[in-house]
Every structure is written in structure tokens, then in C-alpha cells.
Design an enzyme around this catalytic site. Structure first.
Site, PDB file in Angstrom:
ATOM      1  N   PHE A  49       0.836  -1.188   0.000  1.00 57.50           N
ATOM      2  CA  PHE A  49       0.000   0.000   0.000  1.00 57.50           C
ATOM      3  C   PHE A  49       0.874   1.243   0.000  1.00 57.50           C
ATOM      4  CE2 PHE A  49      -2.639  -3.184   2.116  1.00 57.50           C
ATOM      5  CZ  PHE A  49      -3.797  -3.085   1.363  1.00 57.50           C
ATOM      6  N   SER A  50       0.548   2.200  -0.829  1.00 58.27           N
ATOM      7  CA  SER A  50       1.198   3.512  -0.862  1.00 58.27           C
ATOM      8  C   SER A  50       2.714   3.421  -0.990  1.00 58.27           C
ATOM      9  CB  SER A  50       0.833   4.312   0.395  1.00 58.27           C
ATOM     10  OG  SER A  50      -0.563   4.475   0.477  1.00 58.27           O
ATOM     11  N   ALA A  51       3.194   2.481  -1.752  1.00 57.80           N
ATOM     12  CA  ALA A  51       4.635   2.291  -1.873  1.00 57.80           C
ATOM     13  C   ALA A  51       5.306   3.357  -2.735  1.00 57.80           C
ATOM     14  CB  ALA A  51       4.931   0.905  -2.452  1.00 57.80           C
TER      15      ALA A  51
END
Length: 105
Positions: A78-80
Site C-alpha cells: 500500500f502507498s509504496a
């Protein structure tokens, strides 16, 4: 591609995979990560000029079932890209080879 295959044992966790020469510090930092009790499994891949230079994995994919992390273990991320995007944008003013016409914001 000549790959250096090794298994490292930082504490009780075995780290599998390969690192190309010059990237051993990535392997060492990855292995040191398992010294913390809150991290039970992970993977790390790094590409340079389109070729893999680091491909590491270790620990457990599932701490409940004790299933080990494998080279093909699927993980959710997530949200890398937010951090990488922010770092790239912040570095842009210092980039001598970039111009506003070649690097869109």
C-alpha cells in the site's frame, strides 16, 4: 547473468536470494532488519539499468501457520510509490540532466 547465491543467518532467520557485487550492504541491512522482533518476514528487489541486482527474501510469510517466505511469495503493498515520488520531485531541482521539457511533474 552471474548471480551470487547465498543463505545468511542473522539470528534465527535465514535470508535467501542473491546480490550482485557492490550491493552487499543492501543484503546486510535487509538481514539486520530481522533483529527486530516486530518484523517476521520480508522481501526486497532492486533493479539497476533494467537488470536485477538484489533479490532477497527471508523469515515467515505467515507467522500463524509458520509458512516460510519464498522467492515467489505474493505480498500486498500500500502507498509504496508516494515516498519515491516525493523524493524524486525533491531531487529534481538538483538534477543537471533534467529540464522542465523532459521531466514532467
Amino acid at each position: 547473468l552471474d548471480r551470487l547465491e547465498r543463505a545468511f543467518h542473522p539470528g534465527m532467520v535465514t535470508v535467501h536470494g542473491h546480490t550482485e557485487p557492490g550491493y552487499e550492504e543492501v543484503r546486510d541491512v535487509f538481514a539486520d532488519n530481522f533483529a527486530r522482533p516486530d518484523d517476521v518476514g520480508a522481501a526486497c528487489a532492486v533493479f539497476s539499468d533494467g537488470r536485477p541486482v538484489v533479490d532477497l527474501w527471508g523469515g515467515l510469510a505467515d507467522h500463524v501457520t509458520q509458512r516460510p517466505w519464498a522467492g515467489d511469495t505474493v505480498q500486498v503493498v500500500f502507498s509504496a510509490t508516494k515516498g519515491l515520488t516525493a523524493a524524486s520531485v525533491n531531487l529534481r531541482p538538483n538534477c543537471r540532466t533534467c529540464s522542465s521539457g523532459t521531466v514532467p511533474l
